[in-house]
Design an enzyme around this catalytic site. Structure first.
Site, PDB file in Angstrom:
ATOM      1  N   ARG A 147     -41.329  28.745  17.491  1.00 37.74           N
ATOM      2  CA  ARG A 147     -41.887  29.470  16.366  1.00 37.74           C
ATOM      3  C   ARG A 147     -43.399  29.360  16.463  1.00 37.74           C
ATOM      4  O   ARG A 147     -43.933  28.274  16.736  1.00 37.74           O
ATOM      5  CB  ARG A 147     -41.415  28.874  15.035  1.00 37.74           C
ATOM      6  CG  ARG A 147     -41.801  29.673  13.815  1.00 37.74           C
ATOM      7  CD  ARG A 147     -41.499  29.003  12.514  1.00 37.74           C
ATOM      8  NE  ARG A 147     -42.545  28.039  12.155  1.00 37.74           N
ATOM      9  CZ  ARG A 147     -42.611  27.458  10.955  1.00 37.74           C
ATOM     10  NH1 ARG A 147     -41.703  27.693  10.035  1.00 37.74           N
ATOM     11  NH2 ARG A 147     -43.591  26.617  10.688  1.00 37.74           N
ATOM     12  N   TYR A 159     -49.469  29.129   5.521  1.00 37.64           N
ATOM     13  CA  TYR A 159     -48.246  28.378   5.755  1.00 37.64           C
ATOM     14  C   TYR A 159     -48.087  28.067   7.235  1.00 37.64           C
ATOM     15  O   TYR A 159     -48.370  28.896   8.098  1.00 37.64           O
ATOM     16  CB  TYR A 159     -46.995  29.161   5.290  1.00 37.64           C
ATOM     17  CG  TYR A 159     -45.799  28.513   5.903  1.00 37.64           C
ATOM     18  CD1 TYR A 159     -45.184  29.033   7.037  1.00 37.64           C
ATOM     19  CD2 TYR A 159     -45.374  27.263   5.437  1.00 37.64           C
ATOM     20  CE1 TYR A 159     -44.158  28.365   7.665  1.00 37.64           C
ATOM     21  CE2 TYR A 159     -44.348  26.591   6.060  1.00 37.64           C
ATOM     22  CZ  TYR A 159     -43.740  27.138   7.169  1.00 37.64           C
ATOM     23  OH  TYR A 159     -42.742  26.456   7.784  1.00 37.64           O
ATOM     24  N   ASP A 210     -42.390  32.962  10.893  1.00 40.64           N
ATOM     25  CA  ASP A 210     -41.976  32.784   9.496  1.00 40.64           C
ATOM     26  C   ASP A 210     -43.070  33.325   8.571  1.00 40.64           C
ATOM     27  O   ASP A 210     -44.179  32.795   8.536  1.00 40.64           O
ATOM     28  CB  ASP A 210     -41.772  31.277   9.231  1.00 40.64           C
ATOM     29  CG  ASP A 210     -41.144  30.994   7.874  1.00 40.64           C
ATOM     30  OD1 ASP A 210     -40.712  29.841   7.659  1.00 40.64           O
ATOM     31  OD2 ASP A 210     -41.061  31.916   7.047  1.00 40.64           O
ATOM     32  N   HIS A 212     -42.733  33.506   5.348  1.00 38.39           N
ATOM     33  CA  HIS A 212     -42.655  32.601   4.192  1.00 38.39           C
ATOM     34  C   HIS A 212     -42.763  33.331   2.858  1.00 38.39           C
ATOM     35  O   HIS A 212     -43.575  32.983   1.992  1.00 38.39           O
ATOM     36  CB  HIS A 212     -43.737  31.520   4.314  1.00 38.39           C
ATOM     37  CG  HIS A 212     -43.259  30.162   3.903  1.00 38.39           C
ATOM     38  ND1 HIS A 212     -43.493  29.635   2.673  1.00 38.39           N
ATOM     39  CD2 HIS A 212     -42.530  29.255   4.559  1.00 38.39           C
ATOM     40  CE1 HIS A 212     -42.956  28.426   2.591  1.00 38.39           C
ATOM     41  NE2 HIS A 212     -42.357  28.162   3.728  1.00 38.39           N
ATOM     42  N   GLU A 236     -38.772  35.719   9.979  1.00 40.79           N
ATOM     43  CA  GLU A 236     -38.102  34.947   8.933  1.00 40.79           C
ATOM     44  C   GLU A 236     -38.777  35.096   7.584  1.00 40.79           C
ATOM     45  O   GLU A 236     -39.993  35.127   7.476  1.00 40.79           O
ATOM     46  CB  GLU A 236     -38.119  33.470   9.341  1.00 40.79           C
ATOM     47  CG  GLU A 236     -37.641  32.511   8.293  1.00 40.79           C
ATOM     48  CD  GLU A 236     -37.846  31.065   8.678  1.00 40.79           C
ATOM     49  OE1 GLU A 236     -38.116  30.795   9.858  1.00 40.79           O
ATOM     50  OE2 GLU A 236     -37.787  30.199   7.797  1.00 40.79           O
ATOM     51  N   GLU A 262     -33.216  30.080   3.703  1.00 36.45           N
ATOM     52  CA  GLU A 262     -33.357  28.623   3.586  1.00 36.45           C
ATOM     53  C   GLU A 262     -33.454  28.185   2.133  1.00 36.45           C
ATOM     54  O   GLU A 262     -33.113  27.044   1.818  1.00 36.45           O
ATOM     55  CB  GLU A 262     -34.557  28.121   4.368  1.00 36.45           C
ATOM     56  CG  GLU A 262     -35.893  28.519   3.822  1.00 36.45           C
ATOM     57  CD  GLU A 262     -37.043  28.022   4.687  1.00 36.45           C
ATOM     58  OE1 GLU A 262     -37.025  28.253   5.914  1.00 36.45           O
ATOM     59  OE2 GLU A 262     -37.950  27.392   4.146  1.00 36.45           O
ATOM     60  N   ARG A 283     -30.051  31.559   7.178  1.00 33.52           N
ATOM     61  CA  ARG A 283     -30.758  30.279   7.340  1.00 33.52           C
ATOM     62  C   ARG A 283     -30.257  29.186   6.397  1.00 33.52           C
ATOM     63  O   ARG A 283     -30.634  28.029   6.562  1.00 33.52           O
ATOM     64  CB  ARG A 283     -32.258  30.476   7.072  1.00 33.52           C
ATOM     65  CG  ARG A 283     -32.906  31.411   8.012  1.00 33.52           C
ATOM     66  CD  ARG A 283     -33.707  30.719   9.070  1.00 33.52           C
ATOM     67  NE  ARG A 283     -34.768  29.883   8.548  1.00 33.52           N
ATOM     68  CZ  ARG A 283     -35.049  28.674   9.036  1.00 33.52           C
ATOM     69  NH1 ARG A 283     -34.295  28.168   9.982  1.00 33.52           N
ATOM     70  NH2 ARG A 283     -36.047  27.959   8.567  1.00 33.52           N
ATOM     71  N   GLU A 339     -33.208  25.155  13.756  1.00 30.69           N
ATOM     72  CA  GLU A 339     -34.611  24.743  13.623  1.00 30.69           C
ATOM     73  C   GLU A 339     -34.711  23.243  13.842  1.00 30.69           C
ATOM     74  O   GLU A 339     -33.874  22.471  13.367  1.00 30.69           O
ATOM     75  CB  GLU A 339     -35.135  25.103  12.229  1.00 30.69           C
ATOM     76  CG  GLU A 339     -36.571  24.671  11.980  1.00 30.69           C
ATOM     77  CD  GLU A 339     -37.088  25.100  10.631  1.00 30.69           C
ATOM     78  OE1 GLU A 339     -36.302  25.636   9.837  1.00 30.69           O
ATOM     79  OE2 GLU A 339     -38.291  24.908  10.374  1.00 30.69           O
ATOM     80  N   TRP A 402     -45.658  30.953  -2.329  1.00 28.57           N
ATOM     81  CA  TRP A 402     -46.135  30.075  -1.244  1.00 28.57           C
ATOM     82  C   TRP A 402     -45.171  30.132  -0.087  1.00 28.57           C
ATOM     83  O   TRP A 402     -43.972  30.216  -0.263  1.00 28.57           O
ATOM     84  CB  TRP A 402     -46.262  28.641  -1.715  1.00 28.57           C
ATOM     85  CG  TRP A 402     -46.716  27.773  -0.579  1.00 28.57           C
ATOM     86  CD1 TRP A 402     -47.981  27.712  -0.046  1.00 28.57           C
ATOM     87  CD2 TRP A 402     -45.902  26.913   0.236  1.00 28.57           C
ATOM     88  NE1 TRP A 402     -48.012  26.859   1.023  1.00 28.57           N
ATOM     89  CE2 TRP A 402     -46.750  26.352   1.231  1.00 28.57           C
ATOM     90  CE3 TRP A 402     -44.537  26.571   0.217  1.00 28.57           C
ATOM     91  CZ2 TRP A 402     -46.278  25.449   2.193  1.00 28.57           C
ATOM     92  CZ3 TRP A 402     -44.065  25.691   1.193  1.00 28.57           C
ATOM     93  CH2 TRP A 402     -44.954  25.139   2.139  1.00 28.57           C
TER      94      TRP A 402
HETATM   95  O1  LIG Z   1     -38.882  27.558   8.058  1.00 29.09           O
HETATM   96  C1  LIG Z   1     -39.361  26.474   7.674  1.00 29.09           C
HETATM   97  O2  LIG Z   1     -39.185  25.398   8.254  1.00 29.09           O
HETATM   98  C2  LIG Z   1     -40.237  26.461   6.447  1.00 29.09           C
HETATM   99  O3  LIG Z   1     -39.943  27.536   5.640  1.00 29.09           O
HETATM  100  C3  LIG Z   1     -40.208  25.113   5.808  1.00 29.09           C
HETATM  101  O4  LIG Z   1     -41.226  24.361   6.407  1.00 29.09           O
HETATM  102  C4  LIG Z   1     -40.408  25.094   4.302  1.00 29.09           C
HETATM  103  O5  LIG Z   1     -41.728  25.509   4.019  1.00 29.09           O
HETATM  104  C5  LIG Z   1     -40.175  23.704   3.783  1.00 29.09           C
HETATM  105  O6  LIG Z   1     -38.880  23.307   4.163  1.00 29.09           O
HETATM  106  C6  LIG Z   1     -40.305  23.654   2.266  1.00 29.09           C
HETATM  107  O7  LIG Z   1     -40.010  22.356   1.812  1.00 29.09           O
HETATM  108 MG   LIG Z   2     -38.971  29.063   6.684  1.00 25.38          MG
END
Ligand SMILES: O=C(O)[C@@H](O)[C@@H](O)[C@H](O)[C@H](O)CO
Ligand SMILES: [Mg+2]
Length: 402
Positions: A147, A159, A210, A212, A236, A262, A283, A339, A402
């Site tokens: 990634r 991020y 990602d 985010h 993602e 996620e 995810r 991941e 975020w």
């Molecule tokens: O794909 C990822 O790993 C992120 O989206 C995470 O780092 C996420 O920001 C954290 O798990 C939030 O606690």
């Molecule tokens: Mg993520």
């Protein structure tokens, strides 16, 4: 096999983790991860004050009935706190059942479907040049999938970009850190990153990104189209997914594969995304998605619609989740990728485990159960420290994602 004790262990070896340990009258115990980044004590209380009193005295072998009791019996269903608590109990009970059967968890699920679990690592840099160099470092470490996240010109932070290139932990201050965001600046910079990566390393490695949760469907469509020449493995969390039908607009404009989920906590958060084939990877993972019992349902639904698993595996999911996830990944027929954000040596010492990295894959051992334990003496050395995930505002001060 009766449950005679259940306790919640909160520890902070560099970041907070919440673990439940369930003990039976036959001396077997199992552990489950209950970590919800930035809201850890809410889950600890949900377990300690509400679920554990109902757990003592139950038959540990009745995993499905206990899951149904805590899901249907709560009245207030779904959501990350309750489903993370249910997940932790579920994983601990699967750990116990596999130990009682004296077999590794993947055997209990249906046996091996693959010899190793392909993982992706996290390369990041303050700018494109540093990110390209970091991707090269991950290629040299043997990763087949990487990634890539890079700083955005004109933004102080974003991020996925951190000073520590191996251990990324977004939760920081005692109160939320406020970041600033600009979608236009981001959209102007990302395609150039992947153009440079493909020019530098070619197409032999899988590249992921990602976003985010920061785009609208049409902005995500624009980004997806612009990335098509670089053949990403997935894009993602391009769009916050409360509005599942919103992904129709995104999906119809691009062939870049889509991953999401996620932050989901149940099959209901993704049922439309899967059954309308609006995504390619789901995810949602074991710790936040109701445990192994519920993730099997999600994986089976996904299998019907060509959707593969792509479990979340950030550092704020403990090694207990990683262990359980790897057993699930080893079995599940519609596996996509796992991941793998490495945990620090302090975390690994608190959670001894038998999985290991081998040339781009994680491989599990044959230990009965999910293969992860908790060293309570070491865990006790790291008391809880409140920490929050950052928040995001647009440059005009508007509160954002975020
Ligand atoms: O794909 C990822 O790993 C992120 O989206 C995470 O780092 C996420 O920001 C954290 O798990 C939030 O606690
Ligand atoms: Mg993520």
């Amino acid at each position: 096999m009766k449950i005679i004790d259940a306790k919640v262990i909160v520890t902070c070896p560099g970041r907070n983790f919440v673990t439940i340990k369930i003990t039976t009258d036959q001396g077997l115990y199992g552990i489950g991860d209950a970590t919800l980044n930035g809201r850890e004590l809410a889950v600890a209380s949900y377990l300690q004050d509400h679920l554990i009193p109902c757990l003592i005295g139950r038959d540990a072998s009745r995993i499905e009935d206990i899951w149904q009791f805590f899901y249907r019996g709560a009245y207030w269903r779904r959501g990350p706190v309750g489903m993370t608590a249910i997940a932790a109990i579920d994983v601990a009970l699967w750990d116990i059942k596999a130990k009682a059967a004296n077999m590794p968890l993947y055997q209990l699920l249906g046996g091996r479907s693959r010899d190793g679990v392909m993982v992706y690592g996290h390369a990041n840099g303050r700018d494109i040049a540093e990110t390209v160099s970091e991707v090269g470092r991950y290629i040299d470490m043997g990763y087949k999938a990487i990634r890539a996240q890079t700083g955005v010109p004109g933004l102080a932070s974003t991020y996925g970009v951190s000073g520590d290139k191996m251990y990324y932990e977004p939760a920081d201050g005692n109160l939320p850190t406020e970041n600033l965001w600009s979608t236009s600046k981001y959209l102007n910079s990302v395609p150039k990153l992947f153009e440079t990566l493909r020019e530098t390393y070619g197409f032999d490695h899988q590249l992921l990104h990602d976003t985010h949760h920061r785009l609208t469907p049409i902005e995500a469509a624009q980004l997806g189209k612009s990335l098509e020449p670089y053949k990403l493995f997935w894009l993602e969390d391009a769009v916050p997914a409360e509005l599942q039908e919103g992904f129709r607009l995104f999906r119809q404009h691009t062939t870049t594969p889509i991953a999401v989920g996620e932050v989901f906590s149940s099959i209901h958060d993704c049922q439309q995304l899967i059954s309308e084939q609006l995504i390619d990877y789901i995810r949602t993972t074991i710790v936040h998605g109701g445990g192994i019992t519920h993730l099997r349902r999600i994986a089976h639904l996904a299998e019907l619609y060509h959707v593969r698993t792509g479990f979340h595996g950030a550092t704020d999911l403990s090694p207990v989740t990683m262990g359980a996830a790897l057993h699930f990944d080893t079995w599940v027929p519609n596996f996509g990728i796992q991941e793998y954000m490495r945990h620090t040596p302090e975390t690994d010492a608190v959670f001894p485990h038998d999985y290991h990295f081998d040339n781009g894959y994680l491989k599990i051992g044959e230990t009965p159960g999910h293969g992860v334990d908790i060293d309570e003496a070491k865990a006790a050395k790291y008391p809880y420290q409140r920490a929050y995930l950052p928040v995001n505002r647009l440059e005009d001060g508007t509160m954002f994602n975020w």
